[in-house]
Motif scaffolding. Structure first.
Motif: not given
Length: 531
Positions: A286-294
């Motif tokens: 998680w996350p996997h259905d919104e932002e996934t890289e930070f």
């Protein structure tokens, strides 16, 4: 307006109501939960008053009276809709902190009413679902019997009434909350590792991860082991656009997850900027259905925790590119590291606290470490002082990671001596943090403090990153002047002989009253003469 110090004192006085009744790890749940309930209630009344009168109320009683009048008028529906849209929750007049306080003062406080207020907040929006679930108003830990339990909550409500949470600025209130969390961690000791990273390491992690990203608007910050959220929230202090930061965090422990949610609100983080989840970071990505890289990843995971290391994880995108190896079942350190690194942007920075074993342990961990080094992913290794964290006394290190950078060199910093001892813990002060940052930014060798190792250096050490291999902190023994030593030995020997001679003369002049005493003195004289 309540000043920071006054607010801290009031909140800490609240702890005194519970101290002795339960462990600090438990009473933080009640105190921090009620502080947050008061904040929501007071903010609700102040917002309602502002909507009705376009100004801030003189006090909460004035706001309560205005709200009660509007609640029982034709304005009710429109006002409640505006409050729901603005704050995401609503409260009836008999659910506010002001009402609970008046009831407590008049010895008619009802725990059922307070529970109803908690339930209303829970039901208002998914954002608040289960937020007060840990605040058990009927627990035997509050006292023996219904009356004593009720009195404990009532006393706590009266003590906290003096905290002016309406006029306290975001940082004042949020920092006071952080202070309390830190104080509870200090009292709780080893149990605190799950929810709090001490100030020094937290600031160091965040300041390193924020370098070069201070001006980014809409910064994405991620902590998959967020605890109380303090690491993520520290990042806002080093951003020039703090109001636009998006926070993503995950936490396994439900009570700690709730603590982080409260902490976000008390730091005035807008609900749309909070993306928090209660779950197992390693078990399911998680996350996997919104932002996934930070842009920023900060982590202080549980050290050498156990995990399943099931074969299926070898097909998990987080772990699949490291020589077909997984972190061992008995030590999940590299599993946490790879999870965070997977979610790092190509232009971002990750900083994670781990035990020193990750730097040199072999087997699967050695394979993973080698792959990271071959890819140039490990940017710096910083050795911290021992006894910094509440859940362990062992020395730890910060590993800094980046993606797709030029070069594969690794900066090593030995900060193990940069601390002062306070009570049971070692503390890194601002001067210590500043020194580490100076070494980190300069990225140059400094004798006994830092070393910039080339990739060839690392390869020649068999990909072992143990800091003493690169930063020599051993102090050389001073050379011994043999002539001076011989002279001093002679002088000492001469002085001993002179003192013995003086003592012999004194003994020979003694007059003994008995034969036994005379024989004893004679024997002593003989021993000295033979020496």
């Amino acid at each position: 307006m309540t000043e920071g110090k006054d607010l801290l004192q009031i909140l800490w006085d609240g702890a005194d109501v519970l101290r002795g009744k339960m462990d600090a790890n438990e009473y933080k749940t009640y105190l921090l939960g009620l502080v947050f309930y008061k904040y929501l209630s007071d903010d609700y009344l102040a917002t309602a008053y502002d909507l009705l009168n376009d100004k801030v109320p003189a006090d909460l009683d004035e706001a309560q009276a205005a709200y009660e009048e509007a609640f029982h008028s034709d304005e009710k529906k429109e006002l409640l809709n505006e409050l729901k849209n603005s704050l995401h929750y609503t409260l009836d007049p008999d659910m506010t902190y002001v009402t609970m306080l008046n009831a407590a003062k008049e010895n008619r406080f009802s725990r059922e009413k307070l529970q109803a207020a908690f339930n209303r907040i829970h039901e208002s929006d998914e954002l608040f679902n289960g937020l007060f679930a840990d605040v058990d108003l009927y627990s035997t830990r509050l006292g023996t019997g219904d009356q004593k339990q009720s009195d404990t909550i009532s006393d706590l409500i009266k003590v906290l009434a003096n905290a002016d949470l309406i006029h306290a600025e975001g940082d004042v209130l949020g920092n006071a909350y952080e202070y309390l969390i830190g104080q509870f961690a200090s009292e709780t000791g080893k149990k605190a590792g799950e929810f709090y990273t001490p100030h020094g390491p937290a600031q160091l992690l965040c300041r390193i991860a924020m370098i070069g990203q201070e001006n980014k608007k809409g910064l994405l910050v991620y902590d998959p082991c967020m605890g109380s959220g303090s690491l993520m929230l520290s990042c806002k202090h080093y951003s020039n656009e703090p109001d636009y930061i998006q926070y993503y965090g995950q936490e396994l422990m439900p009570s700690t997850y709730n603590l982080a949610r409260m902490n976000m609100f008390l730091h005035r983080v807008h609900p749309e900027h909070q993306h928090l989840r209660n779950g197992d970071t390693l078990d399911a990505d998680w996350p996997h259905d919104e932002e996934t890289e930070f842009d920023v990843v900060t982590m202080n995971p549980p050290y050498s925790a156990k995990w399943s290391a099931a074969e299926g994880f070898k097909q998990d995108e987080r772990f699949m590119d490291y020589g077909g190896k997984l972190a061992p079942k008995s030590k999940a350190d590299y599993a946490f590291l790879l999870h965070g690194f997977y979610h790092l942007k190509q232009t971002g920075t990750m900083a994670i606290v781990l035990p020193h074993g990750v730097l040199f342990r072999g087997a699967s961990e050695g394979t993973i470490r080698q792959k990271l080094l071959e890819n140039g992913s490990i940017y710096a290794v910083i050795g911290l002082p021992s006894n910094m964290f509440y859940n362990t006394s062992i020395p730890t290190c910060i590993v800094v990671l980046k993606k797709h950078r030029d070069g594969r060199d690794v900066l090593f910093i030995d900060a193990s001596k940069l601390y002062v001892k306070e009570k049971k813990q070692n503390i890194m002060q601002e001067e210590h943090i500043d020194r580490v940052l100076e070494l980190y930014k300069n990225r140059k060798p400094v004798e006994k403090e830092a070393y910039l190792a080339s990739y060839d250096d690392v390869v020649s050490n068999d990909f072992n990153l143990n800091i003493p291999r690169y930063v020599d902190t051993m102090e050389e023994e001073p050379e011994i002047d043999m002539k001076d030593l011989t002279r001093r030995i002679r002088e000492t020997d001469k002085a001993i002989k002179e003192e013995n001679a003086s003592l012999l003369n004194m003994l020979r002049d003694l007059e003994c009253g008995t034969e036994d005493a005379k024989d004893a003195i004679s024997e002593f004289i003989r021993i000295l003469e033979e020496a």
